[in-house]
Motif scaffolding. Structure first.
Motif, short mmCIF file in Angstrom:
data_model
loop_
_atom_site.label_atom_id
_atom_site.label_comp_id
_atom_site.label_asym_id
_atom_site.label_seq_id
_atom_site.Cartn_x
_atom_site.Cartn_y
_atom_site.Cartn_z
N LEU A 1 92.49 12.44 40.60
CA LEU A 1 93.63 11.61 40.20
C LEU A 1 93.34 10.13 40.43
O LEU A 1 93.57 9.30 39.56
N TRP A 2 92.84 9.81 41.62
CA TRP A 2 92.51 8.41 41.91
C TRP A 2 91.46 7.89 40.95
O TRP A 2 91.56 6.76 40.47
N SER A 3 90.43 8.69 40.68
CA SER A 3 89.37 8.26 39.77
C SER A 3 89.94 7.96 38.39
O SER A 3 89.54 6.99 37.75
N GLN A 4 90.88 8.78 37.94
CA GLN A 4 91.52 8.53 36.65
C GLN A 4 92.38 7.28 36.67
O GLN A 4 92.30 6.45 35.76
N LEU A 5 93.21 7.15 37.70
CA LEU A 5 94.11 5.99 37.78
C LEU A 5 93.34 4.68 37.93
O LEU A 5 93.71 3.66 37.35
N LEU A 6 92.28 4.72 38.75
CA LEU A 6 91.54 3.49 39.05
C LEU A 6 90.34 3.29 38.13
O LEU A 6 89.70 2.24 38.18
N GLN A 7 90.02 4.30 37.33
CA GLN A 7 88.90 4.26 36.40
C GLN A 7 87.59 3.91 37.10
O GLN A 7 86.83 3.04 36.66
N ARG A 8 87.35 4.63 38.23
CA ARG A 8 86.12 4.45 38.98
C ARG A 8 85.93 5.64 39.91
O ARG A 8 86.87 6.38 40.17
N ASP A 9 84.74 5.82 40.42
CA ASP A 9 84.48 6.86 41.39
C ASP A 9 85.05 6.45 42.74
O ASP A 9 84.98 5.26 43.11
N VAL A 10 85.62 7.41 43.45
CA VAL A 10 86.17 7.14 44.77
C VAL A 10 85.70 8.21 45.75
O VAL A 10 85.30 9.31 45.34
N ASN A 11 85.76 7.88 47.02
CA ASN A 11 85.43 8.80 48.10
C ASN A 11 86.69 9.09 48.90
O ASN A 11 87.58 8.25 48.98
N PRO A 12 86.77 10.26 49.54
CA PRO A 12 87.96 10.61 50.32
C PRO A 12 88.32 9.63 51.44
O PRO A 12 89.46 9.53 51.82
N SER A 13 87.34 8.88 51.92
CA SER A 13 87.63 7.92 53.00
C SER A 13 88.02 6.54 52.48
O SER A 13 88.42 5.67 53.25
N ASP A 14 87.91 6.32 51.17
CA ASP A 14 88.26 5.02 50.59
C ASP A 14 89.74 4.73 50.76
O ASP A 14 90.58 5.61 50.64
N ASP A 15 90.05 3.47 51.02
CA ASP A 15 91.42 3.00 51.02
C ASP A 15 91.80 2.67 49.58
O ASP A 15 91.06 1.97 48.88
N PHE A 16 92.92 3.18 49.14
CA PHE A 16 93.38 3.02 47.76
C PHE A 16 93.38 1.55 47.33
O PHE A 16 92.94 1.22 46.24
N PHE A 17 93.85 0.69 48.19
CA PHE A 17 93.98 -0.73 47.83
C PHE A 17 92.64 -1.46 47.91
O PHE A 17 92.41 -2.40 47.15
N ASP A 18 91.74 -1.00 48.76
CA ASP A 18 90.42 -1.62 48.85
C ASP A 18 89.54 -1.31 47.63
O ASP A 18 88.61 -2.05 47.35
N VAL A 19 89.84 -0.21 46.94
CA VAL A 19 89.04 0.16 45.76
C VAL A 19 89.73 -0.21 44.45
O VAL A 19 89.38 0.28 43.39
N GLY A 20 90.72 -1.08 44.53
CA GLY A 20 91.33 -1.62 43.32
C GLY A 20 92.72 -1.14 42.99
O GLY A 20 93.27 -1.50 41.95
N GLY A 21 93.32 -0.34 43.86
CA GLY A 21 94.68 0.14 43.62
C GLY A 21 95.70 -0.98 43.78
O GLY A 21 95.54 -1.86 44.62
#
Length: 90
Positions: A19-39
């Motif tokens: 879901l995050w990868s789709q919303l943010l259009q990038r690969d994410v890791n389970p430890s990533d902070d949503f806002f730090d990766v572009g949310g």
């Protein structure tokens, strides 16, 4: 996007990662902070709505802002679903 059933932590984490990868259009890791990766705040609200719809539990936006990683949100969802299932049995 359909949630995984039964609600196992690994399935929830995999669902959130997709879901995050789709919303943010990038690969994410389970430890990533949503806002730090572009949310953004708007994306966070959309995320909360998707999770509530998929798992039929209430998660307030403030909780998401405070627990904004897949790992932390997974714990909240698993506990919330378990509590909701327990309440329905009573």
């Amino acid at each position: 996007m359909e949630a995984q059933t039964p609600v196992e932590p690994q399935a929830v984490s995999a669902y959130l990662t997709r879901l995050w990868s789709q919303l943010l259009q990038r690969d994410v890791n389970p430890s990533d902070d949503f806002f730090d990766v572009g949310g953004s705040s708007l994306a966070a609200i959309r995320m909360v709505m998707e999770v509530q719809s998929a798992y039929h539990i209430e998660i307030d936006v403030e909780t998401f802002f405070e627990q904004s990683s897949i790992n932390r949100l997974t714990d909240i969802i698993v506990k919330g679903v378990s509590q909701s299932a327990g309440a329905k049995k009573q």
